[in-house]
Design a protein around this motif. Sequence first.
Motif, PDB file in Angstrom:
ATOM      1  N   GLY A 121       0.810  -1.215   0.000  1.00 24.42           N
ATOM      2  CA  GLY A 121       0.000   0.000   0.000  1.00 24.42           C
ATOM      3  C   GLY A 121       0.841   1.261   0.000  1.00 24.42           C
ATOM      4  N   VAL A 122       1.921   1.264   0.776  1.00 26.00           N
ATOM      5  CA  VAL A 122       2.828   2.414   0.802  1.00 26.00           C
ATOM      6  C   VAL A 122       3.414   2.667  -0.579  1.00 26.00           C
ATOM      7  N   PHE A 123       3.896   1.594  -1.214  1.00 24.73           N
ATOM      8  CA  PHE A 123       4.465   1.741  -2.557  1.00 24.73           C
ATOM      9  C   PHE A 123       3.440   2.275  -3.546  1.00 24.73           C
ATOM     10  N   LEU A 124       2.241   1.716  -3.525  1.00 24.25           N
ATOM     11  CA  LEU A 124       1.218   2.136  -4.482  1.00 24.25           C
ATOM     12  C   LEU A 124       0.794   3.584  -4.265  1.00 24.25           C
ATOM     13  N   LEU A 125       0.714   4.007  -3.017  1.00 26.62           N
ATOM     14  CA  LEU A 125       0.318   5.389  -2.742  1.00 26.62           C
ATOM     15  C   LEU A 125       1.344   6.372  -3.292  1.00 26.62           C
ATOM     16  N   VAL A 126       2.630   6.076  -3.073  1.00 29.33           N
ATOM     17  CA  VAL A 126       3.674   6.971  -3.579  1.00 29.33           C
ATOM     18  C   VAL A 126       3.681   6.982  -5.104  1.00 29.33           C
ATOM     19  N   PHE A 127       3.546   5.804  -5.704  1.00 21.94           N
ATOM     20  CA  PHE A 127       3.609   5.727  -7.167  1.00 21.94           C
ATOM     21  C   PHE A 127       2.348   6.288  -7.824  1.00 21.94           C
ATOM     22  N   LEU A 128       1.181   5.867  -7.362  1.00 25.42           N
ATOM     23  CA  LEU A 128      -0.055   6.279  -8.008  1.00 25.42           C
ATOM     24  C   LEU A 128      -0.342   7.765  -7.847  1.00 25.42           C
ATOM     25  N   SER A 129       0.207   8.376  -6.797  1.00 19.32           N
ATOM     26  CA  SER A 129       0.014   9.821  -6.633  1.00 19.32           C
ATOM     27  C   SER A 129       0.691  10.611  -7.746  1.00 19.32           C
ATOM     28  N   THR A 130       1.603   9.968  -8.477  1.00 19.31           N
ATOM     29  CA  THR A 130       2.273  10.611  -9.601  1.00 19.31           C
ATOM     30  C   THR A 130       1.334  10.778 -10.796  1.00 19.31           C
ATOM     31  N   LEU A 131       0.493   9.794 -11.023  1.00 18.62           N
ATOM     32  CA  LEU A 131      -0.258   9.721 -12.275  1.00 18.62           C
ATOM     33  C   LEU A 131      -1.195  10.904 -12.522  1.00 18.62           C
ATOM     34  N   PRO A 132      -2.020  11.323 -11.564  1.00 18.86           N
ATOM     35  CA  PRO A 132      -2.930  12.439 -11.872  1.00 18.86           C
ATOM     36  C   PRO A 132      -2.199  13.714 -12.293  1.00 18.86           C
ATOM     37  N   ILE A 133      -0.987  13.908 -11.802  1.00 19.25           N
ATOM     38  CA  ILE A 133      -0.254  15.142 -12.098  1.00 19.25           C
ATOM     39  C   ILE A 133       0.437  15.075 -13.453  1.00 19.25           C
ATOM     40  N   VAL A 134       0.840  13.888 -13.891  1.00 14.96           N
ATOM     41  CA  VAL A 134       1.537  13.781 -15.175  1.00 14.96           C
ATOM     42  C   VAL A 134       0.589  13.513 -16.340  1.00 14.96           C
ATOM     43  N   ILE A 135      -0.618  13.045 -16.063  1.00  7.30           N
ATOM     44  CA  ILE A 135      -1.558  12.726 -17.150  1.00  7.30           C
ATOM     45  C   ILE A 135      -1.820  13.911 -18.080  1.00  7.30           C
ATOM     46  N   PRO A 136      -1.993  15.152 -17.579  1.00  8.69           N
ATOM     47  CA  PRO A 136      -2.218  16.267 -18.518  1.00  8.69           C
ATOM     48  C   PRO A 136      -1.122  16.415 -19.562  1.00  8.69           C
ATOM     49  N   PHE A 137       0.126  16.123 -19.202  1.00  5.49           N
ATOM     50  CA  PHE A 137       1.221  16.240 -20.160  1.00  5.49           C
ATOM     51  C   PHE A 137       1.153  15.162 -21.235  1.00  5.49           C
ATOM     52  N   LEU A 138       0.464  14.059 -20.936  1.00  5.96           N
ATOM     53  CA  LEU A 138       0.375  12.960 -21.892  1.00  5.96           C
ATOM     54  C   LEU A 138      -0.749  13.152 -22.903  1.00  5.96           C
ATOM     55  N   PHE A 139      -1.775  13.895 -22.514  1.00  3.72           N
ATOM     56  CA  PHE A 139      -2.956  14.002 -23.375  1.00  3.72           C
ATOM     57  C   PHE A 139      -3.236  15.413 -23.887  1.00  3.72           C
ATOM     58  N   VAL A 140      -2.550  16.412 -23.347  1.00  7.80           N
ATOM     59  CA  VAL A 140      -2.755  17.795 -23.799  1.00  7.80           C
ATOM     60  C   VAL A 140      -1.522  18.217 -24.582  1.00  7.80           C
ATOM     61  N   PRO A 141      -1.638  18.490 -25.877  1.00  5.06           N
ATOM     62  CA  PRO A 141      -0.458  18.798 -26.693  1.00  5.06           C
ATOM     63  C   PRO A 141       0.177  20.143 -26.361  1.00  5.06           C
ATOM     64  N   GLN A 142      -0.605  21.121 -25.933  1.00  2.91           N
ATOM     65  CA  GLN A 142      -0.055  22.436 -25.617  1.00  2.91           C
ATOM     66  C   GLN A 142       0.594  22.397 -24.231  1.00  2.91           C
ATOM     67  N   ALA A 143       1.889  22.651 -24.183  1.00  2.02           N
ATOM     68  CA  ALA A 143       2.626  22.538 -22.922  1.00  2.02           C
ATOM     69  C   ALA A 143       2.094  23.492 -21.866  1.00  2.02           C
ATOM     70  N   GLY A 144       1.741  24.711 -22.278  1.00  2.00           N
ATOM     71  CA  GLY A 144       1.243  25.673 -21.306  1.00  2.00           C
ATOM     72  C   GLY A 144      -0.067  25.234 -20.681  1.00  2.00           C
ATOM     73  N   VAL A 145      -0.986  24.743 -21.506  1.00  2.00           N
ATOM     74  CA  VAL A 145      -2.272  24.254 -20.990  1.00  2.00           C
ATOM     75  C   VAL A 145      -2.057  23.035 -20.106  1.00  2.00           C
ATOM     76  N   ALA A 146      -1.177  22.144 -20.518  1.00  4.04           N
ATOM     77  CA  ALA A 146      -0.895  20.942 -19.732  1.00  4.04           C
ATOM     78  C   ALA A 146      -0.301  21.304 -18.368  1.00  4.04           C
ATOM     79  N   MET A 147       0.591  22.309 -18.360  1.00  2.00           N
ATOM     80  CA  MET A 147       1.195  22.733 -17.109  1.00  2.00           C
ATOM     81  C   MET A 147       0.144  23.291 -16.160  1.00  2.00           C
TER      82      MET A 147
END
Length: 230
Positions: free
Chosen positions: A155-181
């Motif tokens: 659970g500790v490992f998953l919490l640290v790792f999965l907390s990354t995903l919501p923050i990086v997802i915009p960079f993966l699906f939004v082509p404009q860097a400013g909007v993604a940021m």
Amino acid sequence: MAQDVLCDALVLSTWTAQSPGPVLDPLERTSEILFGVIMVLTFTSSISVAESGQAETREVLIAALGCNVAWGIVDAAFYLMAIFIERARGRMMLRAIREGRDQTVAHGLILAALPSPVSAVLVESEVETLRQRLRQQPEPTNAMFDRRDLAGAIGVFLLVFLSTLPIVIPFLFVPQAGVAMRASNAVAILMLFGIGWSLGTHAGRPGWRAGVVMVGLGLVLVAVTIALGG
């Protein structure tokens, strides 16, 4: 009845018995999420909207994911190590209480194992009753870890790792860097507010106030981490 509760609390705090509640308590869960959020923000905050291309942004995101995977493993290992040390110390204290001949020392160990508000109101006869009941308890098992401990580490490992995903997802699906940021920062702020809200309600405080404080504290910690080369 009160003595039963106190005895159970002492046994739980000194050897291997555990409550049937959640594997990780609210403070542990929110702390791990906060750690993961701060770590990934130190990476995403280094992305230059004006200068970074898709290749550079991808490299930063991969580094952020790799960092949180590594720290998730480290945190899980430290979680298990803390359990091992606490449990070994608990067995040592229980053995000293059960086998020691000095009643005063045994009473001191019992009072030290209990929460301060509880130990402060106990009289000597009540502490002695606890000592006698502890001496009648069966010998605790010597197992290093159980399935609950391993589940907590996962659970500790998953919490640290999965907390990354919501923050990086915009960079993966939004082509404009400013909007993604901006979208990534908005998600991070919401996560920090949610962490603060959870801790505030757990502590019996107004959730919105704790959420606002956590947003400010999280941003300060990110700034300090970046300034120190983190």
